[in-house]
Each structure stands twice: as C-alpha cells, then as structure tokens.
Design a protein around this motif. Structure first.
Motif, PDB file in Angstrom:
ATOM      1  N   HIS A   2      -7.804   3.200  -6.834  1.00 47.89           N
ATOM      2  CA  HIS A   2      -7.173   2.521  -5.714  1.00 47.89           C
ATOM      3  C   HIS A   2      -6.080   3.301  -5.377  1.00 47.89           C
ATOM      4  N   TYR A   3      -5.258   3.930  -6.573  1.00 46.47           N
ATOM      5  CA  TYR A   3      -3.920   4.750  -6.472  1.00 46.47           C
ATOM      6  C   TYR A   3      -4.247   6.009  -5.496  1.00 46.47           C
ATOM      7  N   ASP A   4      -5.495   6.578  -5.758  1.00 51.27           N
ATOM      8  CA  ASP A   4      -5.864   7.928  -4.999  1.00 51.27           C
ATOM      9  C   ASP A   4      -6.230   7.573  -3.704  1.00 51.27           C
ATOM     10  N   ILE A   5      -7.144   6.463  -3.528  1.00 53.52           N
ATOM     11  CA  ILE A   5      -7.202   6.199  -1.802  1.00 53.52           C
ATOM     12  C   ILE A   5      -6.090   5.954  -0.968  1.00 53.52           C
ATOM     13  N   GLY A   6      -5.258   5.195  -1.740  1.00 52.00           N
ATOM     14  CA  GLY A   6      -3.845   4.620  -1.030  1.00 52.00           C
ATOM     15  C   GLY A   6      -3.097   6.070  -0.686  1.00 52.00           C
ATOM     16  N   ALA A   7      -3.069   6.863  -1.699  1.00 50.56           N
ATOM     17  CA  ALA A   7      -2.296   8.399  -1.357  1.00 50.56           C
ATOM     18  C   ALA A   7      -3.047   8.980  -0.239  1.00 50.56           C
ATOM     19  N   SER A   8      -4.203   8.841  -0.229  1.00 52.47           N
ATOM     20  CA  SER A   8      -5.212   9.675   0.812  1.00 52.47           C
ATOM     21  C   SER A   8      -4.940   9.144   2.220  1.00 52.47           C
ATOM     22  N   VAL A   9      -4.888   7.692   2.343  1.00 50.79           N
ATOM     23  CA  VAL A   9      -4.586   7.126   3.466  1.00 50.79           C
ATOM     24  C   VAL A   9      -3.316   7.302   4.225  1.00 50.79           C
ATOM     25  N   GLN A  10      -2.356   7.250   3.267  1.00 50.66           N
ATOM     26  CA  GLN A  10      -0.864   7.211   3.435  1.00 50.66           C
ATOM     27  C   GLN A  10      -0.614   8.800   4.122  1.00 50.66           C
ATOM     28  N   LYS A  11      -1.303   9.647   3.443  1.00 52.26           N
ATOM     29  CA  LYS A  11      -1.046  11.194   3.988  1.00 52.26           C
ATOM     30  C   LYS A  11      -1.864  11.310   5.370  1.00 52.26           C
ATOM     31  N   ASP A  28     -10.022  14.305   2.876  1.00 50.47           N
ATOM     32  CA  ASP A  28     -11.156  15.018   3.556  1.00 50.47           C
ATOM     33  C   ASP A  28     -12.074  13.935   3.789  1.00 50.47           C
ATOM     34  N   THR A  29     -12.471  12.965   2.933  1.00 50.20           N
ATOM     35  CA  THR A  29     -13.444  11.936   2.968  1.00 50.20           C
ATOM     36  C   THR A  29     -13.062  11.101   4.181  1.00 50.20           C
ATOM     37  N   ILE A  30     -11.867  10.904   4.270  1.00 49.45           N
ATOM     38  CA  ILE A  30     -11.236   9.771   5.345  1.00 49.45           C
ATOM     39  C   ILE A  30     -11.462  10.677   6.547  1.00 49.45           C
ATOM     40  N   LEU A  31     -10.961  11.926   6.702  1.00 46.95           N
ATOM     41  CA  LEU A  31     -10.958  12.603   8.071  1.00 46.95           C
ATOM     42  C   LEU A  31     -12.510  12.949   8.506  1.00 46.95           C
ATOM     43  N   ASN A  32     -13.339  13.344   7.687  1.00 45.23           N
ATOM     44  CA  ASN A  32     -14.658  13.668   7.842  1.00 45.23           C
ATOM     45  C   ASN A  32     -15.673  12.538   8.421  1.00 45.23           C
ATOM     46  N   ASN A  33     -15.313  11.148   7.843  1.00 47.59           N
ATOM     47  CA  ASN A  33     -16.166  10.061   8.064  1.00 47.59           C
ATOM     48  C   ASN A  33     -15.604   8.888   9.099  1.00 47.59           C
ATOM     49  N   LEU A  34     -14.455   8.570   8.564  1.00 48.39           N
ATOM     50  CA  LEU A  34     -13.717   7.445   9.138  1.00 48.39           C
ATOM     51  C   LEU A  34     -13.027   7.596  10.391  1.00 48.39           C
ATOM     52  N   ILE A  35     -12.536   8.829  10.629  1.00 44.79           N
ATOM     53  CA  ILE A  35     -11.399   8.919  11.881  1.00 44.79           C
ATOM     54  C   ILE A  35     -11.456  10.218  12.322  1.00 44.79           C
ATOM     55  N   LEU A  42       0.669  -1.111   0.186  1.00 41.96           N
ATOM     56  CA  LEU A  42      -0.013   0.009  -0.198  1.00 41.96           C
ATOM     57  C   LEU A  42       0.865   1.000   0.049  1.00 41.96           C
ATOM     58  N   MET A  43       1.984   1.325   0.807  1.00 39.13           N
ATOM     59  CA  MET A  43       2.818   2.293   0.878  1.00 39.13           C
ATOM     60  C   MET A  43       3.166   2.788  -0.528  1.00 39.13           C
ATOM     61  N   GLY A  44       3.797   1.663  -1.351  1.00 43.91           N
ATOM     62  CA  GLY A  44       4.321   1.893  -2.696  1.00 43.91           C
ATOM     63  C   GLY A  44       3.186   2.322  -3.585  1.00 43.91           C
ATOM     64  N   LEU A  45       2.175   1.553  -3.606  1.00 43.91           N
ATOM     65  CA  LEU A  45       1.003   2.173  -4.355  1.00 43.91           C
ATOM     66  C   LEU A  45       0.503   3.456  -4.362  1.00 43.91           C
ATOM     67  N   ALA A  46       0.608   3.936  -3.123  1.00 41.64           N
ATOM     68  CA  ALA A  46       0.195   5.372  -2.840  1.00 41.64           C
ATOM     69  C   ALA A  46       0.928   6.316  -3.675  1.00 41.64           C
ATOM     70  N   SER A  47       2.281   6.054  -3.992  1.00 37.27           N
ATOM     71  CA  SER A  47       2.882   7.255  -4.723  1.00 37.27           C
ATOM     72  C   SER A  47       2.278   7.399  -6.086  1.00 37.27           C
ATOM     73  N   TYR A  48       1.502   6.376  -6.502  1.00 38.48           N
ATOM     74  CA  TYR A  48       0.985   6.523  -7.952  1.00 38.48           C
ATOM     75  C   TYR A  48      -0.338   7.565  -7.797  1.00 38.48           C
ATOM     76  N   GLY A  49      -0.974   7.984  -6.895  1.00 37.83           N
ATOM     77  CA  GLY A  49      -1.823   8.642  -6.604  1.00 37.83           C
ATOM     78  C   GLY A  49      -1.986  10.035  -5.918  1.00 37.83           C
ATOM     79  N   LYS A  50      -3.296  10.651  -5.998  1.00 36.34           N
ATOM     80  CA  LYS A  50      -3.358  11.974  -5.479  1.00 36.34           C
ATOM     81  C   LYS A  50      -4.170  11.872  -4.168  1.00 36.34           C
TER      82      LYS A  50
END
Length: 567
Positions: free
Chosen positions: A267-276, A213-220, A200-208
């Motif tokens: 998938h890349y963008d979700i990965g980049a989001s959770v990594q950040k 905000d979706t994650i922070l506003n809903n999940l955590i 997932l850490m490697g995949l995240a680099s391919y996304g934005k």
C-alpha cells in the motif's frame, strides 16, 4: 457593494460575503452542522455571514453560485447514457436529487435570502477556482492553472489573467481527470474520496515508487504537454459508487484496502508510485502553461492544489518565478472565488493590489466566526469550569512554558481560519523537539493513523534557516525538506520534510508572539500546529466545542481567549 458567493451540493459547502471586493466573512457549512465535508445548501453559513456584517438580505447587491448546475446535469446524463446499462444504481440514486433539488439553486438562494432582489449568476466551475487563486494573489498578471476532479465538463484548465480579466483557453475534459485518477488510488488504498487524499500524500512517503511504470503503462497516457487520457476499463467512477473495478485490483494483485485493514508495504509503495505520477504530470502541465503564456507568475487552483508535496516540486523544479495558491483552493474556496468573479469580472470593478503581504494573509485566512472573551467567560462560568484569567503577556509566557515542558495545549483565539488548515486560531500546539510527540498526538489526541505527520509553524524570518524554501508558506501548502531535523523531529516526516506554516508578525500577532516566547525559552522558533478536532469531525467552532476537546482527549490544557483551563 455586498456580494455573496455560495458553493454546495458536491462537497465542502460554504458561503462567503464580500464588501467592495474584500472578504468580510467566509465559512464552511460543516463548522455549524458538525458534519465533516458537509455538501448541503449552506443555510447556516449564509446566516452567519449576514449576521457578521450586520446586514439584511435586501442589502446584498448580487449573488454568485460556484458552477453551472445545468451543464453539470448535462454531463451526468451524457455519462449515464454512454455507460448504460452499467450505472443504473448510480442513476437511480443521483438523478432524482438533481430533478427535485439541485437544478433549482435559485429557489434555494431566494429562500435563504428572504428579501433579496438582486441578480444571481453562475460562473463556470473552473472560472471560480481561477478567480479565487488570482484575486488572492499580489500579481497584476499571471498564468492560471486549475486542476480538480471535475467541474461541469472540465477537469483541468489553463489560461491567463490580467487585472480584472481572466481567460481560460484550454482544458481537459471528463472523464480524463487527474484529480479523480488520484482519488481512485485514495479509494483503493482505503481512504474516503474527497477526504483522504491528504492521507494518501502522507502514506506515500513510507513507500518506494515500484509501480510507477505499471501505472503509466496501463492506467494513464501522459503527453509531453501534461494532457492525459485514462484507460477507463480500470476505473468505475463513471458508472458506480466506487472508484475502481476488478481489473484495477488484478493489475496490482490486491483488493481495495478496507477502512480498518492493516496497511502493508504494498500500500505504501502504490501510494508512493501514484504520488510521483501526479507530481510528474503537474510539472509537465506547468512547463506547457509557461510556454503558452510567457508569464513569470503562476496561480494554481482546484482541489489538486492541496497536494503540498507536488506544490513544492512545482516551486523548485517548475519554470515559474512565482507561485501562488490560496488557503482554500478546493470547492469551498470557490464560494469566495465566484463572488470575486462577480465583483471584478461581471461588474467590471477596478482591482487594487495590496502590497502588504500580512494584510493579504489576514484577509484571506482569518475571516471566520469568533467569540469574544466575554462570551467565553460566560460559557465557562455557566458550566462551572475552573479557569485562570491572565493578561496577554503573562498568558503568552505561561502557555509557551507549558508547551516547552511537554504539555499539549489547545489554542482557541480570534477569527476561525478559512480553509482546511488550522493556522493558529483553532489549533492544538505541542513541542516539536520531542520525537515521541508525533505518536502521542496521533494516538491520544487526534485518534488517527500513525503515518500522518504534523505541521510546523515557524516565525517567518527563520524559514530558510530550518527549511529548504526561500519564500513564505502562510497556508501550509508547501511540503519542504527540513534542514535541521535533529532540532524538530516531531514535525519532520519520514522522508525528511515538513508541511510548514510561516507565521507573519502582523497577520497573526498573538500566535506569532506565542511562538516567539517559545523561541526565547528553547532557542527553537518552531511549534507543532494541528487542527483542533479529532478524526472524523470538523475543526471546532464554539467555545463549548473547543472545551469538549479537553474532556474527550488527553490534551493537558486549553487556552480560550485569555483564559487557561487545565484538564
């Protein structure tokens, strides 16, 4: 005094033997069982540790197990009661294992150590993490931060350590876990939990980070001090064998990616989001820990400390002057950690800090099984395998020349590395100057996902010339920007970074001298280093397993001790 440390029954089972506080042998059970991330009791690892030290079980003074099983069982029961009737299947699958086996760790230990008469202790899970990161550092005092999935109840803890004293003063508790939060996305994006987080850490680099905000506003919910609260209506790990539920899928508008399903941009963008999100939370945590401890040093432990991208941000943007992470900060490393707790804290032994960093690296990293050149030759001869025996200088020159000519070479030398990374003893090596080498290694050697990067090993003294980092990274735990991507494109990730290993001349002289020979030929003091295994298998252990790599992959050569074998 010999002390034995054991970790098992969750993932990454391992055993470690200490003599007067120093690691003399440590290995993961998977290296013998050949079952990746093996969680069973480490019978074979224990047996090897005793054989390596040439001692009997009766000579072991005391044993430590890496957590408190009774408290973990208490948490499981409490969890199933809280979420009943959901979780019945998980309850039926899990609880009998505990009632019949996992609560009776002492029986397993005594059975494995026939003749052992000493004491058995059970440190807290996060104390084992804390001990491993502090007692492998050069700090006489330090702030401590441990972050993982879950121990007994704690998922994150912090405190302070001095000499032979560690005090963990604050924690975050189940089910609010930063590690499991990240693992939920690991599962959702199609990877195996407790295995695929680095993917997932490697995949995240391919996304934005479009879903930040979706994650922070809903999940955590994240507080300024880094404390977190998960909205459990989106997660299933408290009652099911999967990590997320339909509400989680509906939030992102897709179902969990199946293992062999194509990876899309979402998938890349979700990965980049959770990594950040992970990185930002860890930065909040470290600032809070700094304010509470007033220490200039931080020792970071727990499985989340394997996230090299986050580690680099803590190093560059965090408040601490110094950051230490051990080579195996996850559960396997706690086999050493609980033994260190046993020696320094439980037995109150004096701690003497080693000032020579090369000795610390050597003792922390190169403590696994080894095979002599005579044993290697015996294997090669028994299988009628052709090989060329070379003296050391000639071996280094010829191997470096082969790599510079574009050949892919297995490098099997000395003691196996401790932890999940090959650090120049069970490695596959290649030329970082050839941009196509990344795809060749992924497709024809490792048989793994195309987005996975490869690590650069660099001569320690050239580190700041090639990477935006001003300190050593001997265990591949920092992902730093590459200053000269045009020189080493095969180890430069899509985001311009590399998960580097700095190689010390005295900690691993043979590997250092090999890279030095490559530097003399090419003018580049960097080499590609990836572990000697294919996807789904543990790193090789025996000469036979190493040789098999050349028969089942497109590797061109393998060096076994002083012997060069061509495919």
């Amino acid at each position: 005094m010999y002390n034995l440390g054991i970790s098992c029954y969750y993932h990454d089972s391992a055993a470690a033997l200490l003599k007067d506080g120093h690691v003399v042998a440590a290995v993961e059970e998977e290296r013998f069982s050949r079952k990746k991330f093996d969680d069973d009791f480490p019978n074979m690892a224990i047996e090897w540790c005793l054989n390596e030290a040439d001692i009997s079980p009766s000579e072991i003074h005391s044993v430590a197990f890496y957590d408190k099983p009774i408290l973990k069982f208490e948490r499981l029961l409490d969890n199933y009661i809280t979420f009943a009737p959901r979780g019945l299947f998980s309850f039926i699958n899990t609880i009998p294992k505990w009632l019949h086996k996992r609560l009776w760790i002492k029986n397993d230990i005594n059975k494995a150590l026939n003749g052992f008469k000493g004491e058995i202790i059970f440190p807290d899970h996060h104390m084992s993490h804390a001990s491993h990161t502090f007692y492998t550092s050069q700090f006489d005092e330090s702030a401590i931060l441990t972050v993982d999935g879950v121990g007994e109840w704690s998922t994150t803890s912090f405190g302070h350590a001095t000499d032979n004293s560690i005090t963990l003063t604050h924690d975050i508790r189940w089910p609010n876990s930063l590690g499991l939060f990240y693992s939920a996305f690991t599962y959702f994006l199609g990877f195996q939990v407790n295995e695929g987080e680095y993917k997932l850490m490697g995949l995240a680099s391919y996304g934005k980070p479009k879903y930040y905000d979706t994650i922070l506003n809903n999940l955590i919910d994240v507080k300024d001090d880094g404390s977190i609260h998960l909205d459990m209506k989106y997660f299933a790990f408290t009652y099911d064998k999967v990590m997320t539920n339909q509400k989680f899928s509906k939030l992102f508008g897709i179902n969990p990616r199946k293992k062999n399903e194509k990876t899309e941009q979402i998938h890349y963008d979700i990965g980049a989001s959770v990594q950040k999100v992970l990185e930002d939370i860890l930065l909040k945590m470290t600032h809070h820990v700094y304010e509470k401890t007033n220490s200039k040093n931080l020792c970071l432990g727990g499985g989340v400390a394997l996230n090299g991208v986050a580690n680099y941000r803590i190093l560059r943007e965090g408040p601490f002057d110094n950051l230490h992470i051990p080579p195996s900060p996850g559960d396997a490393g706690s086999a050493i950690g609980c033994a260190q707790y046993l020696y320094y804290i439980h037995h109150k032994k004096t701690r003497l800090i080693e000032n020579d960093s090369s000795k610390i690296i050597s003792e922390n990293a190169y403590v696994g099984p080894s095979y002599s050149n005579e044993q290697i030759v015996e294997f090669l001869d028994s299988m009628n395998i052709s090989y060329e025996k070379l003296e050391c200088d000639e071996l280094l020159k010829k191997t470096a020349r082969l790599i510079s000519d574009g050949k892919i070479v297995g490098w099997y030398q000395g003691k196996m590395e401790w932890g999940p990374r090959a650090l120049g003893c069970r490695s596959i090596l290649a030329d970082p100057r050839k941009s196509e080498m990344k795809d060749v290694l992924n497709e024809k050697i490792k048989h793994r996902e195309s987005f996975r990067p490869f690590a650069p090993s660099i001569l320690e003294e050239y580190t700041s010339e090639y990477f935006e980092i001003d300190r050593i990274s001997p265990y591949m735990l920092f992902v730093a920007p590459v200053k000269k991507p045009q020189d080493i494109p095969a180890v430069t990730h899509v985001d311009g970074t590399g998960r580097l290993q700095t190689v010390n001349r005295d900690a691993n002289p043979l590997y250092y001298n090999l890279i030095l020979e490559f530097y003399k030929i090419t003018g580049v003091p960097v080499i590609i280093n990836t572990s000697m295994n294919v996807m789904g298998e543990p790193i090789v252990n025996t000469p036979e397993q190493a040789y098999n790599m050349i028969t089942k992959t497109n590797m061109d050569f393998i060096v076994l001790g002083n012997n060069l074998v061509e495919k």
